[in-house]
Design a protein around this motif. Structure first.
Motif: not given
Length: 306
Positions: A12-17, A37-38, A46-52, A56-63
Protein backbone atom coordinates in the motif's frame (compact mmCIF):
# COMPACT_ATOMS: atom_id res chain seq x y z
CA UNK A 1 -2.49 -17.01 -0.94
CA UNK A 2 -0.17 -16.63 2.02
CA UNK A 3 0.61 -12.93 2.23
CA UNK A 4 1.19 -11.16 5.55
CA UNK A 5 -0.18 -7.94 6.99
CA UNK A 6 3.34 -6.53 6.75
CA UNK A 7 3.40 -7.24 3.01
CA UNK A 8 0.02 -5.53 2.60
CA UNK A 9 1.29 -2.48 4.46
CA UNK A 10 4.45 -2.31 2.38
CA UNK A 11 2.55 -2.68 -0.90
CA UNK A 12 0.00 0.00 0.00
CA UNK A 13 2.84 2.40 0.81
CA UNK A 14 4.59 1.62 -2.49
CA UNK A 15 1.36 2.36 -4.38
CA UNK A 16 0.78 5.56 -2.40
CA UNK A 17 4.30 6.88 -2.97
CA UNK A 18 4.75 5.28 -6.42
CA UNK A 19 8.33 4.68 -5.37
CA UNK A 20 10.15 1.94 -3.49
CA UNK A 21 12.69 4.45 -2.18
CA UNK A 22 10.04 6.83 -0.82
CA UNK A 23 8.05 3.95 0.67
CA UNK A 24 11.19 2.71 2.42
CA UNK A 25 11.70 6.13 3.97
CA UNK A 26 8.13 6.35 5.23
CA UNK A 27 8.23 2.82 6.66
CA UNK A 28 11.71 3.26 8.17
CA UNK A 29 12.97 0.27 6.21
CA UNK A 30 15.87 -0.15 3.81
CA UNK A 31 15.17 -0.09 0.10
CA UNK A 32 16.28 -3.74 -0.35
CA UNK A 33 13.92 -4.82 2.45
CA UNK A 34 10.98 -3.14 0.73
CA UNK A 35 11.95 -4.66 -2.63
CA UNK A 36 12.07 -8.15 -1.09
CA UNK A 37 8.61 -7.74 0.44
CA UNK A 38 7.24 -6.51 -2.88
CA UNK A 39 8.68 -9.54 -4.69
CA UNK A 40 7.24 -11.98 -2.11
CA UNK A 41 3.85 -10.31 -2.43
CA UNK A 42 4.00 -10.28 -6.24
CA UNK A 43 4.91 -13.98 -6.38
CA UNK A 44 1.42 -14.80 -5.07
CA UNK A 45 -0.40 -13.24 -8.02
CA UNK A 46 -0.61 -14.38 -11.66
CA UNK A 47 -0.78 -10.78 -12.91
CA UNK A 48 1.82 -8.02 -12.43
CA UNK A 49 1.15 -5.52 -9.65
CA UNK A 50 3.84 -3.10 -10.79
CA UNK A 51 6.17 -2.60 -13.72
CA UNK A 52 9.38 -0.67 -14.18
CA UNK A 53 9.88 1.40 -17.33
CA UNK A 54 13.25 3.05 -17.53
CA UNK A 55 14.01 3.71 -13.89
CA UNK A 56 10.45 4.59 -12.84
CA UNK A 57 8.02 2.27 -11.10
CA UNK A 58 4.43 2.18 -12.34
CA UNK A 59 1.49 0.51 -10.60
CA UNK A 60 -0.74 -1.53 -12.90
CA UNK A 61 -4.53 -1.24 -12.85
CA UNK A 62 -4.65 -4.67 -11.21
CA UNK A 63 -2.10 -3.50 -8.63
CA UNK A 64 -4.23 -0.48 -7.75
CA UNK A 65 -7.28 -2.70 -7.25
CA UNK A 66 -5.29 -4.95 -4.93
CA UNK A 67 -3.97 -1.92 -3.04
CA UNK A 68 -7.51 -0.68 -2.40
CA UNK A 69 -8.53 -4.03 -0.98
CA UNK A 70 -5.30 -4.27 1.02
CA UNK A 71 -6.00 -0.89 2.59
CA UNK A 72 -9.48 -2.02 3.59
CA UNK A 73 -7.98 -5.10 5.27
CA UNK A 74 -5.44 -2.97 7.14
CA UNK A 75 -8.19 -0.57 8.22
CA UNK A 76 -10.29 -3.44 9.58
CA UNK A 77 -7.31 -4.86 11.48
CA UNK A 78 -6.64 -1.41 12.96
CA UNK A 79 -10.31 -1.15 13.95
CA UNK A 80 -10.09 -4.44 15.84
CA UNK A 81 -7.01 -3.21 17.68
CA UNK A 82 -8.56 0.18 18.47
CA UNK A 83 -11.85 -1.32 19.72
CA UNK A 84 -9.95 -3.63 22.03
CA UNK A 85 -8.08 -0.71 23.55
CA UNK A 86 -11.25 1.38 23.86
CA UNK A 87 -12.89 -1.43 25.83
CA UNK A 88 -9.82 -1.37 28.07
CA UNK A 89 -10.50 2.32 28.75
CA UNK A 90 -7.62 3.57 26.60
CA UNK A 91 -7.63 6.36 24.03
CA UNK A 92 -7.14 4.65 20.69
CA UNK A 93 -7.38 5.47 17.01
CA UNK A 94 -5.53 7.12 14.15
CA UNK A 95 -4.11 10.61 14.03
CA UNK A 96 -3.07 11.88 10.60
CA UNK A 97 -1.09 15.09 10.18
CA UNK A 98 0.30 16.72 7.05
CA UNK A 99 3.17 19.16 7.52
CA UNK A 100 5.05 21.56 5.29
CA UNK A 101 8.68 20.50 4.92
CA UNK A 102 10.24 22.82 7.49
CA UNK A 103 7.59 21.70 9.97
CA UNK A 104 9.64 18.56 10.59
CA UNK A 105 11.73 20.71 12.92
CA UNK A 106 8.59 21.70 14.84
CA UNK A 107 5.94 18.96 14.89
CA UNK A 108 7.80 16.16 16.73
CA UNK A 109 8.08 18.31 19.87
CA UNK A 110 4.34 19.01 19.97
CA UNK A 111 3.27 15.40 19.38
CA UNK A 112 5.85 13.41 21.36
CA UNK A 113 4.36 13.47 24.87
CA UNK A 114 0.80 12.99 23.58
CA UNK A 115 1.76 9.81 21.72
CA UNK A 116 3.77 8.58 24.71
CA UNK A 117 0.80 9.12 27.02
CA UNK A 118 -1.55 7.28 24.65
CA UNK A 119 0.19 4.21 23.17
CA UNK A 120 -3.10 3.17 21.57
CA UNK A 121 -2.89 6.10 19.18
CA UNK A 122 -1.46 5.37 15.74
CA UNK A 123 0.27 8.52 14.54
CA UNK A 124 1.35 9.32 10.99
CA UNK A 125 2.78 12.52 9.55
CA UNK A 126 3.33 13.29 5.88
CA UNK A 127 6.09 15.89 5.40
CA UNK A 128 5.66 17.58 2.03
CA UNK A 129 5.36 21.02 0.44
CA UNK A 130 2.57 23.52 1.08
CA UNK A 131 0.75 22.72 -2.16
CA UNK A 132 0.31 19.08 -1.13
CA UNK A 133 -0.62 19.99 2.44
CA UNK A 134 -3.41 22.27 1.21
CA UNK A 135 -4.65 19.55 -1.14
CA UNK A 136 -4.81 17.08 1.77
CA UNK A 137 -6.84 19.61 3.75
CA UNK A 138 -9.20 20.27 0.85
CA UNK A 139 -9.79 16.55 0.32
CA UNK A 140 -10.25 15.90 4.06
CA UNK A 141 -7.51 13.24 4.01
CA UNK A 142 -6.01 14.35 7.32
CA UNK A 143 -6.98 15.42 10.81
CA UNK A 144 -4.59 18.36 11.08
CA UNK A 145 -2.04 20.30 9.08
CA UNK A 146 1.00 22.26 10.22
CA UNK A 147 1.50 25.39 8.12
CA UNK A 148 3.27 28.73 8.43
CA UNK A 149 1.01 30.53 5.94
CA UNK A 150 -2.76 30.01 6.20
CA UNK A 151 -4.54 29.11 2.93
CA UNK A 152 -7.03 31.96 2.53
CA UNK A 153 -9.60 30.02 0.50
CA UNK A 154 -10.29 27.52 3.31
CA UNK A 155 -12.31 28.10 6.48
CA UNK A 156 -10.14 26.73 9.25
CA UNK A 157 -9.87 26.26 12.99
CA UNK A 158 -6.42 27.32 14.16
CA UNK A 159 -4.09 26.73 17.09
CA UNK A 160 -1.11 29.12 16.89
CA UNK A 161 2.14 27.53 18.07
CA UNK A 162 5.18 29.79 17.60
CA UNK A 163 6.71 32.48 15.44
CA UNK A 164 8.40 31.58 12.16
CA UNK A 165 11.15 33.91 10.91
CA UNK A 166 12.71 33.74 7.43
CA UNK A 167 16.15 35.32 7.13
CA UNK A 168 18.65 36.01 4.36
CA UNK A 169 21.53 33.58 4.83
CA UNK A 170 24.78 32.54 3.22
CA UNK A 171 27.58 30.13 3.97
CA UNK A 172 29.95 31.62 6.55
CA UNK A 173 33.02 31.11 4.36
CA UNK A 174 31.39 32.51 1.22
CA UNK A 175 30.03 35.49 3.13
CA UNK A 176 33.45 36.22 4.66
CA UNK A 177 34.97 36.35 1.16
CA UNK A 178 32.14 38.29 -0.50
CA UNK A 179 32.96 41.76 -1.76
CA UNK A 180 30.48 44.56 -2.29
CA UNK A 181 27.46 45.97 -0.55
CA UNK A 182 24.80 43.62 0.84
CA UNK A 183 22.24 45.38 -1.37
CA UNK A 184 23.81 43.70 -4.42
CA UNK A 185 23.39 40.13 -3.13
CA UNK A 186 20.12 39.43 -4.96
CA UNK A 187 21.43 40.85 -8.24
CA UNK A 188 24.97 39.47 -8.26
CA UNK A 189 25.02 36.26 -6.22
CA UNK A 190 23.54 32.83 -7.03
CA UNK A 191 20.21 32.39 -5.24
CA UNK A 192 19.04 29.04 -3.86
CA UNK A 193 15.31 28.31 -4.02
CA UNK A 194 13.03 25.54 -2.78
CA UNK A 195 10.85 23.78 -5.35
CA UNK A 196 7.62 25.30 -6.68
CA UNK A 197 4.75 24.84 -4.24
CA UNK A 198 6.93 25.50 -1.20
CA UNK A 199 5.80 28.26 1.17
CA UNK A 200 9.45 29.21 1.70
CA UNK A 201 9.92 29.68 -2.04
CA UNK A 202 6.71 31.71 -2.29
CA UNK A 203 7.90 34.03 0.47
CA UNK A 204 11.33 34.43 -1.11
CA UNK A 205 9.92 35.15 -4.57
CA UNK A 206 7.41 37.65 -3.16
CA UNK A 207 10.19 39.47 -1.33
CA UNK A 208 12.40 39.67 -4.44
CA UNK A 209 9.50 40.64 -6.75
CA UNK A 210 8.53 43.42 -4.36
CA UNK A 211 11.92 45.01 -4.93
CA UNK A 212 11.97 44.59 -8.72
CA UNK A 213 15.29 42.75 -8.55
CA UNK A 214 16.67 41.03 -11.64
CA UNK A 215 18.03 37.67 -10.42
CA UNK A 216 21.04 36.50 -12.41
CA UNK A 217 21.24 32.86 -11.33
CA UNK A 218 18.75 30.47 -9.68
CA UNK A 219 19.47 27.05 -8.21
CA UNK A 220 16.50 24.89 -7.16
CA UNK A 221 16.58 22.24 -4.42
CA UNK A 222 13.71 20.03 -3.35
CA UNK A 223 14.13 19.88 0.42
CA UNK A 224 14.99 22.26 3.23
CA UNK A 225 17.86 20.03 4.33
CA UNK A 226 19.37 20.00 0.84
CA UNK A 227 19.00 23.77 0.71
CA UNK A 228 20.76 24.14 4.05
CA UNK A 229 23.67 21.98 2.98
CA UNK A 230 23.98 23.94 -0.27
CA UNK A 231 24.16 27.21 1.68
CA UNK A 232 26.80 25.75 4.01
CA UNK A 233 28.81 24.55 1.01
CA UNK A 234 28.82 28.07 -0.40
CA UNK A 235 26.69 27.50 -3.50
CA UNK A 236 24.80 30.74 -2.94
CA UNK A 237 22.36 32.71 -0.79
CA UNK A 238 18.79 32.04 0.24
CA UNK A 239 15.94 33.15 2.45
CA UNK A 240 15.33 30.36 4.95
CA UNK A 241 13.29 29.69 8.11
CA UNK A 242 15.45 30.13 11.20
CA UNK A 243 13.79 27.09 12.77
CA UNK A 244 15.63 24.79 10.35
CA UNK A 245 19.09 26.37 10.44
CA UNK A 246 19.62 27.45 14.07
CA UNK A 247 22.17 24.71 14.80
CA UNK A 248 24.15 25.63 11.69
CA UNK A 249 24.06 29.32 12.71
CA UNK A 250 25.20 28.43 16.24
CA UNK A 251 28.05 26.40 14.72
CA UNK A 252 28.99 29.43 12.61
CA UNK A 253 28.74 27.61 9.29
CA UNK A 254 25.74 29.71 8.18
CA UNK A 255 25.70 33.48 8.47
CA UNK A 256 22.45 35.43 8.96
CA UNK A 257 22.66 38.68 6.96
CA UNK A 258 20.99 41.85 8.19
CA UNK A 259 19.05 42.99 5.11
CA UNK A 260 16.35 45.72 4.94
CA UNK A 261 12.85 44.22 5.09
CA UNK A 262 14.05 40.93 6.57
CA UNK A 263 13.39 38.73 8.41
CA UNK A 264 9.90 37.87 7.20
CA UNK A 265 7.70 36.88 10.15
CA UNK A 266 4.90 34.33 9.89
CA UNK A 267 3.30 31.96 12.39
CA UNK A 268 3.38 28.20 12.77
CA UNK A 269 -0.20 26.95 13.14
CA UNK A 270 -1.96 23.65 13.58
CA UNK A 271 -5.12 23.88 11.45
CA UNK A 272 -8.13 21.78 10.48
CA UNK A 273 -11.29 22.32 8.48
CA UNK A 274 -13.83 24.29 10.50
CA UNK A 275 -16.74 21.98 9.64
CA UNK A 276 -14.73 18.81 10.28
CA UNK A 277 -16.08 16.43 12.90
CA UNK A 278 -13.00 15.51 14.92
CA UNK A 279 -12.54 11.93 16.08
CA UNK A 280 -12.07 11.35 19.83
CA UNK A 281 -8.31 11.06 19.26
CA UNK A 282 -8.15 14.24 17.18
CA UNK A 283 -10.26 16.14 19.72
CA UNK A 284 -8.02 14.94 22.54
CA UNK A 285 -4.94 16.09 20.63
CA UNK A 286 -6.42 19.54 19.97
CA UNK A 287 -7.22 19.88 23.68
CA UNK A 288 -3.70 18.69 24.57
CA UNK A 289 -2.12 21.29 22.28
CA UNK A 290 -4.28 24.08 23.62
CA UNK A 291 -3.28 23.34 27.21
CA UNK A 292 0.36 22.36 26.68
CA UNK A 293 1.60 24.44 23.72
CA UNK A 294 3.02 27.29 25.80
CA UNK A 295 5.04 24.95 28.00
CA UNK A 296 6.32 23.01 24.97
CA UNK A 297 7.23 26.20 23.14
CA UNK A 298 9.09 27.58 26.15
CA UNK A 299 10.95 24.30 26.72
CA UNK A 300 12.12 23.67 23.16
CA UNK A 301 11.76 26.97 21.32
CA UNK A 302 12.35 29.64 23.94
CA UNK A 303 15.07 31.08 21.69
CA UNK A 304 12.53 31.91 18.95
CA UNK A 305 11.26 35.06 20.64
CA UNK A 306 14.65 36.12 21.98
Amino acid sequence: MNYTLHQLKVFVEIVTKESITKAAGTLFLTQPAVSIQLKKFQDQFPLPLTEVIGRKLYVTDFGREIALTAQKILDEVATIDHKTKVYQGKLAGKLKISSVSTGKYVMPYYISNFVSQHPGVDFSIDVTNKQNVVRDLEQNKIDFALVSVLPKHLTLETIPLLKNSLCLVGGAEREANREGDIMTIFQEEPLLFREKGSATRNAMEAFIDGRNVAVTKKIELTSNEALKQAVIAGLGYSIMPMIGIKNAVDMNVIKVIDYPGLPIHTQWNIVWLKNKSLSPVAKAFAEYLTSEKEAITEKYFGWVNV
